[in-house]
Write an enzyme that holds these catalytic residues in place. Structure first.
Site, PDB file in Angstrom:
ATOM      1  N   ALA A  69      -8.251  -2.503  11.816  1.00  0.00           N
ATOM      2  CA  ALA A  69      -7.589  -2.568  13.119  1.00  0.00           C
ATOM      3  C   ALA A  69      -6.078  -2.592  12.941  1.00  0.00           C
ATOM      4  O   ALA A  69      -5.568  -2.990  11.898  1.00  0.00           O
ATOM      5  CB  ALA A  69      -8.055  -3.798  13.885  1.00  0.00           C
ATOM      6  N   GLY A 117     -12.496  -3.052  10.833  1.00  0.00           N
ATOM      7  CA  GLY A 117     -13.044  -2.149  11.840  1.00  0.00           C
ATOM      8  C   GLY A 117     -13.478  -0.819  11.264  1.00  0.00           C
ATOM      9  O   GLY A 117     -14.400  -0.178  11.786  1.00  0.00           O
ATOM     10  N   GLU A 120     -16.846  -1.498   9.961  1.00  0.00           N
ATOM     11  CA  GLU A 120     -17.725  -1.725  11.112  1.00  0.00           C
ATOM     12  C   GLU A 120     -18.118  -0.398  11.756  1.00  0.00           C
ATOM     13  O   GLU A 120     -19.237  -0.252  12.267  1.00  0.00           O
ATOM     14  CB  GLU A 120     -17.038  -2.654  12.113  1.00  0.00           C
ATOM     15  CG  GLU A 120     -17.012  -4.105  11.620  1.00  0.00           C
ATOM     16  CD  GLU A 120     -16.168  -5.028  12.469  1.00  0.00           C
ATOM     17  OE1 GLU A 120     -16.695  -6.007  12.998  1.00  0.00           O
ATOM     18  OE2 GLU A 120     -14.961  -4.761  12.595  1.00  0.00           O
ATOM     19  N   GLU A 140     -11.473  -9.760   7.407  1.00  0.00           N
ATOM     20  CA  GLU A 140     -10.855 -10.453   8.541  1.00  0.00           C
ATOM     21  C   GLU A 140     -10.549 -11.919   8.278  1.00  0.00           C
ATOM     22  O   GLU A 140      -9.577 -12.471   8.827  1.00  0.00           O
ATOM     23  CB  GLU A 140     -11.746 -10.329   9.779  1.00  0.00           C
ATOM     24  CG  GLU A 140     -11.732  -8.954  10.432  1.00  0.00           C
ATOM     25  CD  GLU A 140     -12.757  -8.001   9.823  1.00  0.00           C
ATOM     26  OE1 GLU A 140     -12.979  -6.930  10.390  1.00  0.00           O
ATOM     27  OE2 GLU A 140     -13.327  -8.335   8.747  1.00  0.00           O
TER      28      GLU A 140
END
Length: 715
Positions: A69, A117, A120, A140
Site C-alpha cells: 500500500a 497489499g 493480498e 504490516e
C-alpha cells in the site's frame, strides 16, 4: 482492450484468457494507492462482463509485482473517525472480494516483490506462480498495524493457521523455497519461465485438470480445524508471538487474535473481524511511531540519493588503524564489494584487524550465508600493509586510530602526503571536532568525519560530519561510500560529540545523578529496558567501555560546560578510576564471564553495588515514571538543541539517528516523536518539575514556543 487505466490494464490474449497487468504510470514500482484500487475495481467489473472470458492472468510490467500500500497516502486515512476508517477498509475489501469471485480461474505471476497489499492481491487469486527472484509476505506489523485487505483471512486458509501466524506476526519476507514449502505459492520457476508456467497452470485450471472452484471454496469457508485443534493451534501460536514480540508491540499478537477470531467464520464475516482489529491498531501510538519511522526512512533515503548522485562510485578505499574498529570497517567495505587497504604501524595490529574480518566472514560461512570460496574472495580484497603503498589509488581513506587529538593530527597529516589531491580523508572519531582535526591539513575541504558505530557490521548508522571547510563534493563521496557499505548515512554539522554521542551523554549524566541520589543502578536498567531501550544505561556503559565513555564525557564537558560539567564524582568516574571498564576487562557495573558460545554473560557484582552505595549522597524515593523522566528529559532537550543549532538538519534525521545509533525504541519513533506523543506542553511541565537538577533539565525556548502554539514536529 478490455480496460485501460493509468495503473492497470486488461486485455485478451488467446483462447479466452485475459491479462490483468499492473503498471503504474510515472512510477518505478507498483503500489496500492487510491487510484490503483479504483482501477482494480473498474477492471474487475469490466472482466466480469466479458462473456468469452475463460481465465485471468495477473502480471506486473515493473521489475516488482506490487510493493504494498501507499503509506504516504493511507496515513491520512488512519486519522479518520472509526466509522469512516472502517468504511473505507470495507470498501477496499469489497474490491478484492469481487476479483476473487470472478467466474473464471485466476493465476498470479509473481515476478518480483509482492508485499502487504501486493501479496493480498496474490492471495485473492486461485493460484500463485513465483519467480525464483521474487519475495512475498505481509510486513504490516512492522508498521504497527495488521493486514487490511484480507490477509489475516485468506492466508490461514491457504497455508494453515500455524504458518500464517508466523508469516504475519514476524512480518518477514518469504523466499521462494519457504513460500513453496508452506503452500503460499503453487510453483517456483526461473524468471524467464514465469509467464509460460503461469499460463500453463491457468490452462489446466480452465480445462478442469485442476479444480479451481474447490481451491477457492477453501478461502470462502471457515478454517478446516475442529474446536480443539483450533484452540491448540492459536493458543500455542499466540504464546510464541507474545514471547518474541514483547509487551510494547501490540500488532504481532493482534494478528494471532484476528486469525483466531475469524477462523470459525466464512470469508465475509471473517473480513469484518479483520477490519475491526485493523482500525483499532491504526489508532495506536505504536502505529503512529512506526509509520512515522517508515516515512522518515523514505525522506532520508531520498536526501541521501541526492548526495549520491553528485559523486562517482568509490572503487578503492583504505583504513588507517587495524584494530577491532579498523578490521570491522575493512570487513564491511570488502564484504559489500569495495576493495580496501588496511594500514597499521605493527604486524600485531594487522593480525588483529585481519582476525576480526576473518571471524565475521567465518560466521557467515557457518550459517550457510556464504561459501568458503566467497569468503576467500572477500578476504583477498582486504590488503594489510605497514606502509602507504597503494594509497595513491584510494578514493576514500578512513582514519580509525586512537581517540586522541595529537595522535590523529600526526596520522592525518602524514597520510595526506601519500594520497591523491582529489582523494577524501575521513576520521572515524566519535567525539572530537572535525574542524579541530582539520587544522594541520593542507586540504581541509577534502576532509570530514565518518563516524561508525560499534560493532561496525551490525550498527546501520554512519554519521557524516561536515567541518567548517568541508566541501559538498567531500560529503557526497563519503555518503556514497557509506551507502556502498550497506550503511545509512546522516549528514551532521560539526560540534563535540556530533549528534548521537552529544545526545547520549546527557542521558548518561542523568543516570549518574540518580545513582548519586541513591537510586539502585540495577533498577534504573530494568526500568529503561521496560521503556524499550535494548539495554539499560549501566549495562550500555559496560558494553561501550567505561574508559571510552569517560574520555568522551571529558570532551563533552569541555564543549558544553554549562550542562555537561559537574561538581561531584559520579559512579562512572569511580568505575573508571578503579579500572573497571566493563565487558572489555570483565568488570564494570556488572561482572562478565563467557558462556558456552564465548559471549559475555552478565552477572551482579558486589563490589559495584558497594561502590554505588558509597557514592550516594542521599537516598530518595522515586517512581518508575520519574526514573524514565530523569533519563529522557536530558536526551530530549539535547536533541532539541541540536535541531535548533542545525547540527542535525530536520526532525526526521534526529529521530532516525537515535533509533539507528543508540537503539531508541522503534515503537516510540525517536525522541522528537516521543515529545509529540506526550505533547510539547506536557513535556515542558515534566521538565520543569526537575528544574532543580540543573541546565540539563531546562527546556529550550523553541519547545516552549511550540507548547504555547500547540505545534508538533510531525503532522
Amino acid at each position: 482492450m478490455i480496460y485501460e487505466g493509468k495503473a492497470i490494464s486488461a486485455k485478451f490474449l488467446d483462447n479466452g484468457v485475459a491479462e490483468l497487468c499492473f503498471d503504474q504510470q510515472g512510477e518505478s514500482v507498483n503500489k496500492f494507492d487510491q487510484l490503483t484500487l479504483r482501477e482494480l475495481d473498474e477492471a474487475t467489473k469490466a472482466l466480469a462482463q466479458e462473456k468469452d472470458l475463460k481465465g485471468v492472468l495477473v502480471t506486473s510490467a515493473k521489475s516488482v509485482f506490487i510493493v504494498g500500500a501507499d503509506i504516504m497516502e493511507f496515513t491520512d486515512m488512519f486519522k479518520l473517525p472509526d466509522d469512516e476508517l472502517k468504511g473505507w477498509v470495507r470498501e477496499a475489501n469489497g474490491i478484492f472480494n469481487r476479483f476473487e469471485d470472478l467466474p473464471v480461474p485466476t493465476v498470479a505471476a509473481i515476478n518480483g516483490i509482492a508485499l502487504g497489499g501486493g501479496f493480498e492481491m496474490c492471495l485473492a487469486c486461485d493460484y500463485r506462480v513465483m519467480s525464483s527472484k521474487a519475495r512475498v509476505g505481509l510486513p504490516e506489523v512492522k508498521l504497527g498495524i495488521n493486514p487490511g485487505f484480507g490477509g489475516t483471512v485468506r492466508l490461514p486458509r491457504v497455508i494453515g493457521p500455524d504458518n500464517a501466524m508466523l508469516w504475519a506476526a514476524t512480518g518477514n519476507d518469504q523466499k521462494p523455497d519457504a513460500a513453496l514449502k508452506d503452500g503460499g505459492v503453487d510453483a517456483v520457476v526461473e524468471p524467464d519461465n514465469l509467464r509460460d508456467a503461469a499460463l500453463d497452470l491457468l490452462s489446466k485450471a480452465i480445462d478442469g485438470t485442476f479444480d479451481y472452484k474447490a481451491r477457492r471454496q477453501e478461502k470462502l469457508e471457515p478454517v478446516k480445524l475442529n474446536d480443539i485443534e483450533r484452540m491448540m493451534s492459536f493458543t500455542t501460536g499466540k504464546a510464541m508471538i507474545a514471547q518474541q514480540a514483547g509487551k510494547n508491540m501490540p500488532a504481532p499478537l493482534t494478528v494471532g487474535k484476528s486469525m483466531e477470531k475469524n477462523a470459525a467464520l466464512g470469508r465475509d464475516e471473517a473480513i469484518e473481524v479483520e477490519i475491526e482489529y485493523f482500525a483499532k491498531l491504526a489508532k495506536t501510538p505504536e502505529a503512529a511511531a512506526l509509520v512515522g519511522l517508515f516515512l522518515n526512512q523514505q525522506t532520508l533515503g531520498k536526501r541521501n540519493k541526492q548526495w549520491e548522485n553528485k559523486a562517482e562510485p568509490v572503487n578503492k578505499a583504505a583504513v588507517l588503524g587495524a584494530g577491532i574498529m579498523g578490521g570491522g570497517i575493512a570487513y564491511q567495505s570488502a564484504y559489500k564489494g569495495t576493495p580496501i587497504l588496511m594500514k597499521d604501524i605493527a604486524d600485531a595490529g594487522l593480525d588483529l584487524g585481519m582476525s576480526e574480518a576473518t571471524k565475521l566472514l567465518a560466521k557467515r560461512v557457518d550459517r550457510g550465508r556464504m561459501s568458503g570460496l566467497q569468503m576467500g574472495e572477500v578476504l583477498s580484497s582486504i590488503r594489510p600493509t605497514l606502509d602507504y603503498t597503494g594509497f595513491d589509488k584510494a578514493d576514500v581513506v578512513v582514519e580509525a586510530v586512537v581517540e586522541n587529538v595529537k595522535v590523529k593530527h600526526a596520522v592525518l597529516s602524514e597520510c595526506e602526503q601519500h594520497i591523491r589531491e582529489d582523494a577524501v580523508l575521513a576520521s572515524n572519531t566519535s567525539t572530537i571536532s572535525i574542524t579541530r582535526l582539520a587544522e594541520p591539513l593542507k586540504r581541509p575541504e577534502n576532509f570530514c568525519g565518518m563516524h561508525f558505530f560499534n560493532p561496525v557490521h551490525q550498527m546501520p548508522l554512519v554519521e557524516v560530519i561536515r567541518g567548517e571547510k568541508t566541501s559538498d563534493e567531500t560529503v557526497a563521496r563519503v555518503v556514497k561510500y557509506a551507502t556502498q557499505m550497506g550503511k545509512t548515512p546522516i549528514v551532521i554539522n560539526d560540534c563535540p560529540g556530533f549528534f548521537v554521542n552529544r545526545v547520549l551523554f546527557p542521558y548518561f549524566a542523568g543516570f549518574d545523578m540518580m545513582v548519586r541520589d541513591g537510586v539502585d543502578f540495577r533498577r534504573i536498567d530494568k526500568v529503561m529496558e521496560k521503556f524499550g531501550m535494548p539495554m539499560g544505561p549501566a549495562y550500555l556503559m559496560d558494553v561501550v567501555g567505561i574508559d571510552t565513555g569517560f574520555h568522551a564525557a571529558e570532551v563533552m564537558a569541555e564543549g558544553f560546560p554549562d550542562r555537561m560539567k559537574h561538581d561531584y564524582t559520579g559512579i562512572s568516574e569511580l568505575m573508571f578510576k578503579a579500572d573497571r571498564y566493563g565487558q572489555k576487562n570483565g568488570v564494570g557495573f556488572y561482572r562478565y564471564e563467557k558462556d558456552k558460545k564465548g559471549k559475555p554473560r552478565k552477572t551482579e557484582d558486589e563490589t559495584a553495588l558497594k561502590m554505588a552505595a558509597d557514592c550516594a549522597e542521599k537516598s530518595i524515593e522515586i517512581t518508575d515514571e520519574e526514573i524514565v523522566a530523569r533519563m529522557m528529559i536530558p536526551m530530549c532537550t539535547e536533541t532539541l538543541r541540536c535541531l535548533d543549532e542545525n547540527i542535525v538538519s530536520c526532525p526526521e534525521d534526529a529521530d532516525m539517528g537515535l533509533i539507528m545509533g543508540i537503539g531508541f525504541p522503534v515503537f516510540r519513533g525517536g525522541a522528537l516523536r516521543y515529545i509529540d506523543q506526550m505533547g510539547a506542553k506536557a513535556f515542558c511541565e515534566m521538565a520543569d518539575k526537575f528544574a532543580h537538577l540543573g541546565k540539563l533539565y531546562e527546556p529550550t525556548e523553541s519547545i516552549r514556543k511550540m507548547a504555547e502554539n500547540g505545534e508538533t514536529f510531525f503532522k
